[in-house]
Design an enzyme around this catalytic site. Structure first.
Site, PDB file in Angstrom:
ATOM      1  N   ASP A 137     -11.681  -3.953  -3.670  1.00 28.28           N
ATOM      2  CA  ASP A 137     -13.607  -5.322  -3.369  1.00 28.28           C
ATOM      3  C   ASP A 137     -14.129  -4.488  -3.334  1.00 28.28           C
ATOM      4  OD1 ASP A 137     -13.686  -5.990  -0.562  1.00 28.28           O
ATOM      5  OD2 ASP A 137     -11.092  -5.461  -0.542  1.00 28.28           O
ATOM      6  N   GLU A 179       0.939  -1.163   0.030  1.00 31.05           N
ATOM      7  CA  GLU A 179      -0.117   0.187   0.339  1.00 31.05           C
ATOM      8  C   GLU A 179       0.947   0.856  -0.305  1.00 31.05           C
ATOM      9  OE1 GLU A 179      -2.129  -1.476   2.839  1.00 31.05           O
ATOM     10  OE2 GLU A 179      -4.331  -1.501   2.018  1.00 31.05           O
ATOM     11  N   GLY A 239     -12.512  -1.936   1.339  1.00 37.97           N
ATOM     12  CA  GLY A 239     -13.830  -2.636   0.796  1.00 37.97           C
ATOM     13  C   GLY A 239     -15.023  -2.125   0.614  1.00 37.97           C
ATOM     14  N   ILE A 292     -13.767  -8.215   6.160  1.00 38.41           N
ATOM     15  CA  ILE A 292     -15.410  -7.973   5.404  1.00 38.41           C
ATOM     16  C   ILE A 292     -15.722  -9.401   4.417  1.00 38.41           C
ATOM     17  CG2 ILE A 292     -17.785  -7.282   5.288  1.00 38.41           C
ATOM     18  CD1 ILE A 292     -16.575  -6.955   7.793  1.00 38.41           C
ATOM     19  N   MET A 334      -9.441  -1.641   8.483  1.00 35.55           N
ATOM     20  CA  MET A 334      -8.846  -2.259   9.264  1.00 35.55           C
ATOM     21  C   MET A 334      -7.901  -1.937   9.844  1.00 35.55           C
ATOM     22  SD  MET A 334      -8.523  -6.247   7.477  1.00 35.55           S
ATOM     23  CE  MET A 334      -8.764  -7.080   9.561  1.00 35.55           C
ATOM     24  N   GLU A 335      -7.748  -0.217   9.894  1.00 38.34           N
ATOM     25  CA  GLU A 335      -7.020   0.598  10.593  1.00 38.34           C
ATOM     26  C   GLU A 335      -7.296   2.413  10.725  1.00 38.34           C
ATOM     27  OE1 GLU A 335      -6.095  -0.640   7.761  1.00 38.34           O
ATOM     28  OE2 GLU A 335      -4.736  -2.572   8.403  1.00 38.34           O
TER      29      GLU A 335
HETATM   30  N1  ADE Z   1      -9.828  -3.904   3.306  1.00 39.55           N
HETATM   31  C1  ADE Z   1      -9.618  -4.256   2.042  1.00 39.55           C
HETATM   32  N2  ADE Z   1     -11.093  -4.177   0.949  1.00 39.55           N
HETATM   33  C2  ADE Z   1     -11.093  -5.492   3.037  1.00 39.55           C
HETATM   34  C3  ADE Z   1     -12.613  -5.297   3.336  1.00 39.55           C
HETATM   35  N3  ADE Z   1     -13.310  -6.756   3.003  1.00 39.55           N
HETATM   36  N4  ADE Z   1     -13.098  -5.857   4.816  1.00 39.55           N
HETATM   37  C4  ADE Z   1     -11.924  -5.363   5.451  1.00 39.55           C
HETATM   38  N5  ADE Z   1     -10.743  -4.335   4.664  1.00 39.55           N
HETATM   39  C5  ADE Z   1     -10.617  -4.422   3.451  1.00 39.55           C
END
Ligand code: ADE
Length: 236
Positions: free
Chosen positions: A202, A17, A83, A156, A178-179
């Protein structure tokens, strides 16, 4: 020894990243402290410190707190992938967080709404308004959205999960990571302006694991245009 210059702190969770950031940095000095890889250098004419925070709320909060206390940066930019929850968002689009919230914080047993940090009155953590005003003017080849990013210690993958309607409808989330909210929390505590910039890798559905693997290297650099816009338009 850290440099005496006041810096801008650029964080990402994973190596891929922040590859685009590193490859554009000059005058690099590398070091490692407490397992954190730190690179100082110049990016678009500004002195920056970059580091990989690690994945998840604890790792990212630890890294952010350590580096904020050590460097006392002027502001923090966290970049990486996310995501999509918002059906309008496509892979490769950029989302600049208006605000963030810990979607897996659950104090309902104590009478607090999900997402709120119990006994703090804090649920949504805003990105710095001045940085947001600058960032949203980014002109680039990708679509740029301003949205709400939900943070939790879960990748997720399935829109059928009961959490999905909670995240989408109750929290009105546009993207998941997630951060973001954990670093926003640390920056708020340490009184440091913060902005979160994510590129969609995604759609947080059953195809998310494959899409994440495939698109991470491809799209992770998209947010460099926003970093450039911020660095060129802040007076530091
Ligand atoms: N970062 C990138 N895609 C993610 C997802 N689907 N869930 C949580 N963090 C993500």
């Amino acid at each position: 020894m850290k440099s005496e210059k006041k810096s801008i702190l650029l964080l990402s969770a994973m190596q891929q990243e922040y590859d685009a950031v590193i490859s554009n940095m000059t005058e690099q000095i590398h070091r490692e402290e407490y397992g954190i890889s730190i690179v100082e250098g110049d990016l678009f004419g500004k002195h920056c410190v970059t580091a990989i925070s690690g994945v998840g709320k604890v790792a990212s909060a630890f890294t952010a707190q350590y580096l904020l206390i050590l460097y006392q940066p002027k502001f923090v930019v966290f970049t990486g992938v996310a995501g999509a929850l918002n059906p309008d968002y496509q892979i490769g689009d950029i989302v600049i967080a208006q605000d963030t919230v810990q979607h897996d914080m659950d104090g309902r047993g104590l009478g607090f709404p999900r997402g709120e940090v119990p006994y703090s009155g804090q649920r949504f953590f805003d990105s710095n308004k001045q940085l947001l005003d600058i960032a949203e003017k980014t002109q680039c080849a990708h679509r740029v959205h301003i949205g709400r990013v939900l943070t939790g210690d879960q990748f997720i993958t399935n829109k059928e999960q009961t959490t999905y309607s909670y995240m989408h409808e109750e929290l009105q989330g546009d993207a998941v990571d997630m951060e973001g909210a954990s670093v926003a929390y640390v920056c708020k505590k340490l009184n440091t302006p913060f902005i979160l910039v994510r590129t969609i890798s995604d759609k947080a559905n059953s195809e998310a694991p494959e899409n994440f693997e495939a698109f991470l290297p491809e799209v992770a650099g998209n947010s460099l245009a926003v970093i450039q816009q911020i660095l060129l338009n802040t007076n530091h």
